[in-house]
Structures are given as C-alpha cells and as structure tokens.
Scaffold this active site. Sequence first.
Site, short mmCIF file in Angstrom:
data_model
loop_
_atom_site.label_atom_id
_atom_site.label_comp_id
_atom_site.label_asym_id
_atom_site.label_seq_id
_atom_site.Cartn_x
_atom_site.Cartn_y
_atom_site.Cartn_z
N TYR A 131 21.37 -5.71 17.09
CA TYR A 131 22.78 -4.76 16.42
C TYR A 131 22.73 -4.75 14.64
O TYR A 131 22.92 -6.33 13.73
CB TYR A 131 23.62 -4.13 16.36
CG TYR A 131 24.58 -3.81 15.63
CD1 TYR A 131 24.78 -2.08 15.86
CD2 TYR A 131 26.25 -3.62 15.60
CE1 TYR A 131 25.76 -1.17 15.33
CE2 TYR A 131 26.50 -3.17 15.07
CZ TYR A 131 27.13 -1.91 14.66
OH TYR A 131 27.18 -0.86 14.62
N THR B 76 24.70 -6.22 12.63
CA THR B 76 25.50 -7.43 12.07
C THR B 76 25.47 -8.88 13.48
O THR B 76 25.98 -9.07 12.81
CB THR B 76 27.41 -6.69 13.01
OG1 THR B 76 27.39 -6.15 13.82
CG2 THR B 76 28.09 -5.64 11.53
N LYS B 77 24.98 -8.57 13.86
CA LYS B 77 23.84 -9.64 14.77
C LYS B 77 23.56 -11.03 14.19
O LYS B 77 23.32 -10.33 13.25
CB LYS B 77 23.39 -8.76 16.07
CG LYS B 77 24.39 -7.97 16.76
CD LYS B 77 25.41 -8.76 17.73
CE LYS B 77 25.92 -7.32 18.42
NZ LYS B 77 27.10 -6.60 18.42
N ASN B 78 23.67 -11.73 14.92
CA ASN B 78 22.93 -13.24 14.68
C ASN B 78 21.54 -12.66 13.81
O ASN B 78 21.48 -13.32 12.88
CB ASN B 78 23.46 -13.94 14.97
CG ASN B 78 24.48 -14.60 15.15
OD1 ASN B 78 25.77 -14.24 15.47
ND2 ASN B 78 24.76 -15.82 15.77
#
Length: 403
Positions: free
Chosen positions: A198, A200-202
């Site tokens: 997604y 905002t994920k790492n």
Amino acid sequence: MSTPQSLAPLASAGGTPVRAEFLPLALPWIGEREKQLVLETLDSGWITTGRHAQELGRRVAAMSGAKHGLAVNSATGALHLSLVALGLGRGDEVITSTYTFAACVNVIEHVGATPVVVDIEADTLNLDPDAVAAAITPRTRALLTVDYGGHPADYGRLLPLARNHGLPIVEDAAHALGARWGERPVGSYAAITAFSFYATKNLTTGEGGAAVTDDDALAERLAILSLHGMNRDAWKRYTAAGSWYYEVTMPGYKYNLSDVLAAIGIGQLERFDEFQRLRHALVARYHERLGAIPEIGLPVTREGIGHAWHLYPIALDLERLTLDRARFIQELRAENIGTSVHFIPIHRHPHFRDSLRLDAASFPVAERAYERAVTLPLFPRMSARDVDDVCDAVGKVVAHFRR
Ligand SMILES: Cc1ncc(COP(=O)(O)O)c(C=O)c1O
C-alpha cells in the site's frame, strides 16, 4: 532572554507552529528507477499481470526466506486468498487480534468463518499467546497473527501452540516486510505470510501485496484463486507462448497485480535495504529525543527481533498529562505535525462489536493501549530535522499539559 521552544505559546492559541509546513505521517519515495520501469512497462505492450508481477513475487519470496511468492493487488487479497486456499469456511473459527486493521476480520467473515478476536500484549501490542490459547476450541481452524508496526508477534510461543493444535498460521505481515524473528525472516515460518505494498508501506506499489509460502500445493491454489480460478499460467494466454485454452478449476477472485504496479515494486526493491537503514536511523533519533520526555512511552523491540519499523507508535502517559489523546493529536496538527492512531481496536467498530458481540471489558490491554496511542511520522524520505521538529512539537505540547 528568549523563551525556550517548549514554553512558546501553542500554535492552537495563536503561537508560531513548530514547523512552517505540514509534515505528513508517511510519504512514498518513488525514484527515477521506478519511473523508468513503469514507462518501459507502459511501452512494452503488456500492462497487466506478467513477468514483472512474477518477478516481484519471486523476489519477495527470496528475501523473506519462502519458496513461493505471489504478487497480488493488496494484503487484504493475500489474506483472503490464504483463508480460501486453506479451505476455511462456515463453522470454522479463526483467532486474530483486536489490535489490527479491519481487513483481518473482514476476510474471515468473507470466507464464512467466525472471527474470534482476542487481546494483546502490553509491550508489543501483538497477539497475547495466553489469550490465543484460551480461545482455542474444537472449531478453531487457523490463527491469523499480526506483526504490529513491523514487530513480529511472539512466534516463540505461537508456533508451538499452533503446532500442538494442528492449526496453520496465516501471518499478516502487512507492516513487516524485512523483519526478522530471531534468525528467521518474516515469511519463512508461517503457513502463509501476507505483505502489503500500500502507498504508505515500507515498500510500495501504490496498491499491492504478496502472499508467500513454502507449501507447493498452497502456492498453486493461491495462484489459481488469484485469477478467477483459471488454471495456472492462464495469464499467458495472449502471449506467443500462451494458449487460448484454460479451465476454471475453482471459484476464484480477481486479485492479480498489474505489471505497471509490479514495476514500481521492482524499482523499490532495489532500494529496500537503504529504506530500512534510513527507517532505523530515524527511529534511533526518535528514541534518543523522546526518551528524555517521561510522559511519552516509546515502542519496544524484544530481544532477538529485527524490527521492520513500519510505524513509530508512542504511548501517552495520561496520568501525568491534563489532556487526552484526541487533544494531543489536535495540538500536534496545529504545530503542523501529522499523526494517526494504529489501531481503533476491532471490538470498537460497530459492525464487529455488534455482530460478534464484543465487549470492551474483554480487551483491557488493547483498551489501555488505544486510549494512549499516537503514531508519529516515519518514512525514509524524512530528514533528521523533521524528526527533531516532531520531537520539539511533542515536547512543547507535553510542557503545556504536564500535570
Ligand atoms: C495490519 C494490516 N493488515 C492488513 C492491511 C491491509 O493492507 P492492504 O491495504 O494492502 O490490503 C493493513 C493496511 O494498512 C494493515 O495495517
């Protein structure tokens, strides 16, 4: 003499905000390489699931120590497919955490099974193995564990518990790509592990995810289920190597990832180690600066854990403060610092509370954590100065509301 910054008037009361510009909770970092790969893909004539999606799945499996990896369009899709691939359905119970995102419980409902939601441990905010053990019944068919914030759950206890009861673990590692439990990478010990890409994920593909597993039969089922239940490699049917003929062998879903998005992921993977190094450095700075504020509880890392540091959640010591969490967030917002809360517990959402008859009194640890939780900005593109701004703002708000 100038006023120390912590005693300067609050921005909410007309003072100057700590920052002139708003700092969001998280921002993706899309580099030239990702853009180049996307443009090449757009020009290639093949923009849906293809070699990039395959390669992303393979590479995520390799980095997480699993034999098979399937890129899909979300972690939610990966979790849903996992439960279907394991054959779960009506009459089955799946145990999961109350301190998680709605997707974990939604997918259990989607397969017709019954979610059994339990409390968490106070330090990591991960599933409490004692609560899991107490919730196991003859109808329990799986554990859906969550690696909160990027800290693996207590698999030292959860794995033997699951093994003793013959239960597969589906690990929600939406936050935990790159994390380690002991020497073992997240992805290498559960029956199936789901990652999220997604925004905002790492590691991001905008929207996306992956499921990894060591089990050949599960891998095959996941792949088929992810694309309408058509037999494997049906996605090739418009290539020179493909055939027009395919068979639907089970009722599948449409959870495949397009090559346009997978190309972003492949570019991101090339910088993933650097992203993680930057996250760890930012966290070290947060720990050092916020460690000096006694009203702020810091996130913990247990012995032997390699933390993925997706989130940086702090805990307000409300007994030492005259404001509540909502006001704290509002004050930080006025200082131009974005925050969030991870998570509104499952038992507090009207749908789950009512349909599963969940009572907040059954989740004392999650209740206490939720009341105090604030997630601070953390993303690799942040500077040390940004971290200092956040810490200055936290210090300023605390100074104004200290008991
Ligand atoms: C713990 C957890 N699980 C699952 C998900 C779902 O991920 P996705 O948006 O890739 O479906 C999220 C999303 O934020 C999450 O935080």
